[in-house]
Design an enzyme around this catalytic site. Sequence first.
Site, PDB file in Angstrom:
ATOM      1  CG  ASP A 182      -2.089   0.923   0.646  1.00 10.78           C
ATOM      2  OD1 ASP A 182      -2.128   1.634  -0.222  1.00 10.78           O
ATOM      3  OD2 ASP A 182      -3.314   0.571   1.548  1.00 10.78           O
TER       4      ASP A 182
HETATM    5  C1  BGC Z   1      -4.924   3.133  -0.021  1.00 10.00           C
HETATM    6  C2  BGC Z   1      -5.139   2.240  -1.213  1.00 10.00           C
HETATM    7  C3  BGC Z   1      -4.741   2.929  -2.499  1.00 10.00           C
HETATM    8  C4  BGC Z   1      -3.516   3.733  -2.333  1.00 10.00           C
HETATM    9  C5  BGC Z   1      -3.101   4.275  -3.808  1.00 10.00           C
HETATM   10  C6  BGC Z   1      -3.610   3.954  -0.034  1.00 10.00           C
HETATM   11  O1  BGC Z   1      -3.765   5.132   0.591  1.00 10.00           O
HETATM   12  O2  BGC Z   1      -4.866   2.536   1.247  1.00 10.00           O
HETATM   13  O3  BGC Z   1      -6.420   1.631  -1.176  1.00 10.00           O
HETATM   14  O4  BGC Z   1      -4.890   2.018  -3.572  1.00 10.00           O
HETATM   15  O5  BGC Z   1      -3.517   4.400  -1.459  1.00 10.00           O
HETATM   16  O6  BGC Z   1      -3.929   5.383  -3.987  1.00 10.00           O
END
Ligand code: BGC
Length: 774
Positions: free
Chosen positions: A306
């Site tokens: 993530d």
């Molecule tokens: C989120 C993800 C997301 C990623 C990219 C993160 O803060 O938890 O679900 O896909 O950002 O934007």
Amino acid sequence: MKKNYIICIGILCGFLSISCNTSSEEINDITTNTVTTNNGLDETIESKVDSLLAIMTIEEKIGQMNQYNGFWDLTGPQPKEGAAAKKYEHLRKGWVGSMLNVRGVKDVKAVQKIAVEESRLGIPLIIGFDVIHGYKTMSPIPLAESASWDMAAIKKSAEVAALEASAAGINWTFAPMIDVSRDARWGRVMEGGGEDPFLGAKIGVARIQGFQGEDLSANNTIAACAKHFAGYGFSEAGKDYNTVDIGTSTLNNIVFPPFIAANKAGVKTFMNSFNVLNGIPATANKMLQRDVLKGDWGFNGFIVSDWGSITEMIAHGYAKDGKSAAEMAANAGSDMDMESYLYVEHLANLVNEGKVEERLIEDSARRILRVKYELGLFENPYKYCDENREKSVIGSKANKEAVLDVAKKSIVLLKNNNKLLPLKKEGQKIALIGALASDKNSPLGSWRIAADDNTAISVLEGMQQYKGNSLVYAKGTDVSIGNTAFVTETKINTKDKSEFGKAIKVAKEADVVVMVLGEIGFQSGEGRSRTKLDLPGVQQELLEEVFKVNSNIVLVLNNGRPLAIPWADAHIPSIVEAWQLGSQSGNAIAQVLYGDYNPSGKLPMSFPRNVGQVPIYYNHKSTGRPTEPAPDIVFWSHYSDQENTPLYAFGHGLSYTNFEYNNLKIKPKNTSANNPKITVSIDITNSGDYEGKEVVQLYIRDLFASVTRPVKELKGFEMISLKPGKTKTVSFELNKETLGFYNNEDQWIVEQGEFEVFVGGSSDKTITSNFELK
Ligand code: BGC
């Protein structure tokens, strides 16, 4: 284009320099007969990946594992220094495998061109984006869509999202989020399928099929990503990013099932999660990533971290610095580093030092390249970059119709006393009240990064199309002030009652009052947890003031999570759960209010009576104590100031017609626990005045087991459509997949003993029978 480069790797890890002699055409120029191996892999692709890996340097392999965020005006002048300049430099070196948040044909083409035409091997980038509920034409938020229980509609909505995103250069979405979530305080419940693993698994699969289609290499399908692996939905106290501590049984039986289904459905990627799971961050969790996902489940795609979750392990108190964080994440099986910058900085050294084995780097690079081949990016890196397609596909009439269809199906009729709904189409004086009723931004919901602001159809606009009635509008109060993307309590909890008077006046003169109240679109989503679940600001007071002058109120809720509305339930005759329904929100709501669509949605999450009941979910375990007072029991399992039951149960949702359930049959009533097959059938009659759809739900309870089982578990559902007076028989089969569970040794077992069966239109309104496994 023949390339003969001397690559200087000194920048990364020392003074080594090597000479390579390769052409990118040679790499791709292999015929494409598809032969699959016995583990489902395409042999042609596997041999192409092998050939490519054989000529890649360790830095280039690590480069595939590096993902950067979009960073600059891609088509403008390139910066000479700073972070953006470094990213350009890394792209040219082949040290970037993927970019996220670069969108639109022009920008994607520009960045892809650098990777393909200026790096030594010309390996194309995979372009990721959070296509969570649509790209520009927005579908309902995922929690709302889940309330449709309509897998064809959910799949179609993902198909439309893929169609538009792929036309804007994107070939990978970070969706679906399939975190089972039981805590309405958690802002991200809006992004998932609710509280049930069985329903959540079906929804996840429908969305994956919609995104990836039949042919991943087509230019209108994109790779999906099952996230967040694992346990993120169990963040303590519903606070985003918080610690998760759950036992084996919950992990296996509640958290994992949607991910198991996603893997079986062929999802190409997984994303790990921000949370610590039982003391180990998911990002460095070898048990989750290498042992379970890539090991036991045989997942062949890749795992992306993530955002910054590798570096966040330092703050978690797990890694002492960036280098050890990179080491732990890579060893645990996180294949791609999203925006921590740590793989590109440290992995080559870690390999040299023997702390990360080269074969693990090779495995990660292989997984990423495999997906790129499957997408067809090597054949044509610009296949998603057709400007004409971008113009004609995005925002098309067909896309709008598709999202309207799923929006209608997502609406849940919570209450309808005195048949106030549907509204009469003529001769009525209607007062429409609430700032959300005219809001064109809020219905787009959270996670709508590519949608243009203020482009949703508002409820006011939707209702204005029904011209047989007179319609007057008054906002009553604001629900937010200024830029709502970055909500703060002062912005959303305005106390201003100066417009109450106007609202009360129009209500007094009306036959029916429609009040649209709830949360703004950015009140839920990532980083947007709440400790209160009631109507924000002074909306509750507005509702009560209006009720004093006219009790004929239809309350339309807009929200990204279950709300606690006990006063409304006790006083307001009709309540419609309309979530945040996307671009066509107002049209969908108007069609339901006027009866042009008979509501068919069912809640995918329990609605609490107050926040103190949270987490509240239907598939809880039984305690050792009764839940009702009994003569000899002094202490029973309850709250002294509140009922145990939710305000609206999981699976609840009314229709303008009525459905009756009769004749529950189970065959056989006794059978062997070894490979059982039980048929459950039920007759459903439409005993009301309207044609309507009903989601018939089947639950079971395994009464005694070696690991205690929930008091109810959803094990089947079917949506049927019935004309008034008609009856239909629905049958379900229960078998070893639905009658078993994971024990604490991770084995799937079906045990002998008695089972209860419950069938009905909601988890709390069922008729029951039983059977026994011997
Ligand atoms: C989120 C993800 C997301 C990623 C990219 C993160 O803060 O938890 O679900 O896909 O950002 O934007």
